[in-house]
Design a protein around this motif. Structure first.
Motif, PDB file in Angstrom:
ATOM      1  N   MET A   1      64.792  39.296  80.645  1.00 44.31           N
ATOM      2  CA  MET A   1      63.492  39.934  80.909  1.00 44.31           C
ATOM      3  C   MET A   1      63.729  41.413  81.174  1.00 44.31           C
ATOM      4  O   MET A   1      64.516  41.793  82.034  1.00 44.31           O
ATOM      5  N   SER A   2      63.081  42.271  80.424  1.00 45.17           N
ATOM      6  CA  SER A   2      63.294  43.700  80.586  1.00 45.17           C
ATOM      7  C   SER A   2      62.621  44.201  81.843  1.00 45.17           C
ATOM      8  O   SER A   2      61.581  43.706  82.267  1.00 45.17           O
ATOM      9  N   LYS A   3      63.236  45.199  82.473  1.00 41.87           N
ATOM     10  CA  LYS A   3      62.684  45.775  83.699  1.00 41.87           C
ATOM     11  C   LYS A   3      61.605  46.785  83.323  1.00 41.87           C
ATOM     12  O   LYS A   3      61.712  47.484  82.323  1.00 41.87           O
ATOM     13  N   PRO A   4      60.533  46.860  84.122  1.00 42.21           N
ATOM     14  CA  PRO A   4      59.480  47.841  83.823  1.00 42.21           C
ATOM     15  C   PRO A   4      60.037  49.242  83.945  1.00 42.21           C
ATOM     16  O   PRO A   4      60.819  49.542  84.837  1.00 42.21           O
ATOM     17  N   GLU A   5      59.661  50.110  83.013  1.00 41.02           N
ATOM     18  CA  GLU A   5      60.158  51.476  83.025  1.00 41.02           C
ATOM     19  C   GLU A   5      59.462  52.283  84.117  1.00 41.02           C
ATOM     20  O   GLU A   5      58.258  52.184  84.320  1.00 41.02           O
ATOM     21  N   ALA A   6      60.258  53.089  84.827  1.00 42.62           N
ATOM     22  CA  ALA A   6      59.686  53.975  85.838  1.00 42.62           C
ATOM     23  C   ALA A   6      58.899  55.071  85.129  1.00 42.62           C
ATOM     24  O   ALA A   6      59.262  55.520  84.050  1.00 42.62           O
ATOM     25  N   SER A   7      57.818  55.525  85.764  1.00 37.22           N
ATOM     26  CA  SER A   7      56.920  56.440  85.080  1.00 37.22           C
ATOM     27  C   SER A   7      57.214  57.917  85.334  1.00 37.22           C
ATOM     28  O   SER A   7      56.730  58.769  84.596  1.00 37.22           O
ATOM     29  N   THR A   8      57.952  58.241  86.353  1.00 32.97           N
ATOM     30  CA  THR A   8      58.260  59.636  86.658  1.00 32.97           C
ATOM     31  C   THR A   8      59.765  59.821  86.768  1.00 32.97           C
ATOM     32  O   THR A   8      60.503  58.852  86.996  1.00 32.97           O
ATOM     33  N   PRO A   9      60.259  61.063  86.615  1.00 28.47           N
ATOM     34  CA  PRO A   9      61.703  61.298  86.775  1.00 28.47           C
ATOM     35  C   PRO A   9      62.226  60.807  88.113  1.00 28.47           C
ATOM     36  O   PRO A   9      63.335  60.244  88.181  1.00 28.47           O
ATOM     37  N   ARG A  10      61.477  61.021  89.181  1.00 21.87           N
ATOM     38  CA  ARG A  10      61.930  60.572  90.500  1.00 21.87           C
ATOM     39  C   ARG A  10      62.042  59.054  90.552  1.00 21.87           C
ATOM     40  O   ARG A  10      63.014  58.503  91.099  1.00 21.87           O
TER      41      ARG A  10
ATOM     42  N   ARG B   1      62.496  57.068  87.980  1.00 20.91           N
ATOM     43  CA  ARG B   1      63.607  56.659  87.121  1.00 20.91           C
ATOM     44  C   ARG B   1      64.938  56.865  87.830  1.00 20.91           C
ATOM     45  O   ARG B   1      65.836  56.033  87.736  1.00 20.91           O
ATOM     46  N   TYR B   2      65.061  57.966  88.541  1.00 17.32           N
ATOM     47  CA  TYR B   2      66.290  58.231  89.288  1.00 17.32           C
ATOM     48  C   TYR B   2      66.479  57.185  90.386  1.00 17.32           C
ATOM     49  O   TYR B   2      67.590  56.659  90.562  1.00 17.32           O
ATOM     50  N   ARG B   3      65.408  56.873  91.084  1.00 17.00           N
ATOM     51  CA  ARG B   3      65.498  55.867  92.146  1.00 17.00           C
ATOM     52  C   ARG B   3      65.912  54.509  91.586  1.00 17.00           C
ATOM     53  O   ARG B   3      66.766  53.821  92.155  1.00 17.00           O
ATOM     54  N   ALA B   4      65.310  54.130  90.457  1.00 16.72           N
ATOM     55  CA  ALA B   4      65.669  52.853  89.835  1.00 16.72           C
ATOM     56  C   ALA B   4      67.124  52.851  89.397  1.00 16.72           C
ATOM     57  O   ALA B   4      67.837  51.844  89.543  1.00 16.72           O
TER      58      ALA B   4
END
Length: 216
Positions: free
Chosen positions: A1-10, A12-15
């Motif tokens: 199951m693919s993980k939902p993509e983070a919507s902002t650079p911050r 994405r960095y946190r993920a």
């Protein structure tokens, strides 16, 4: 199951950092076991301060919960994909073994000795119930609803919380529970190395158990 993509650079960095923390956690578990998991040790490995790492996971239990969720989700998705491809109980048995052998530490985290002082939140149980639902579907396929025919089936029919809302008849409940306990028993012994000195290939024992359960 693919993980939902983070919507902002911050985000994405946190993920990304959370995933890196989990990778280090798995390495630590493989070396010393889940009970010795240390966020401070992980922070040191990553060149972070302890307080900085705690911005990503509030404590050991939150990190363990994330790992358990990932493990259960991985197996649930594996079973669902096999079931959608037409897998029967035998196929699910071999899918379980393949999944366990691919990452024994992941297997032992969810099906091994409980971590002292840790209690999993309810949502992890819901993910685990998805796995059992696929097994119950396979055990129920082609069966005509029946009445309890043995003391065990009567007991399971009256104590079926572990089966959730699945309408499986008593014989299917017994078959699913037998599948779960017998195959996990063999897997746990194999992954713990208990068959090493016995000089036989445990895959044959596992296959025989899977065939026996599948035949009912």
């Amino acid at each position: 199951m693919s993980k939902p993509e983070a919507s902002t650079p911050r985000e994405r960095y946190r993920a990304q950092v959370r995933e890196e923390i989990k990778e280090h956690a798995w390495e630590q578990i493989a070396t010393a076991g889940a009970s010795a998991l240390s966020l401070n040790a992980i922070a040191k490995r990553m060149g972070m301060s302890g307080p900085a790492l705690y911005r990503y996971f509030a404590g050991r239990d939150e990190l363990i919960t994330a790992l358990i969720r990932d493990a259960y989700r991985s197996l649930a998705d594996t079973f669902r994909a096999r079931a959608e491809a037409g897998a029967d109980l035998r196929d699910l048995a071999h899918a379980l073994r393949e999944w366990a052998l691919a990452d024994p530490q992941r297997y032992f985290l969810v099906y091994g000795t409980p971590v002292p002082g840790y209690r999993a939140p309810d949502d992890t149980t819901r993910i685990a119930s998805e796995i059992m639902a696929v097994i119950l579907d396979a055990c129920t396929a082609g069966q005509v609803p029946d009445d309890p025919a043995s003391p065990l089936e009567e007991h399971l029919h009256a104590h079926r919380d572990w089966a959730g809302q699945h309408p499986a008849p008593p014989s299917a409940l017994r078959r699913a529970l037998t599948f779960w306990t017998r195959l996990h028993g063999v897997l746990s012994l194999e992954l713990a190395g208990q068959f090493t000195g016995m000089r036989f290939d445990p895959v044959h024992l596992y296959t025989a158990e899977a065939e026996s359960v599948a035949r009912g």
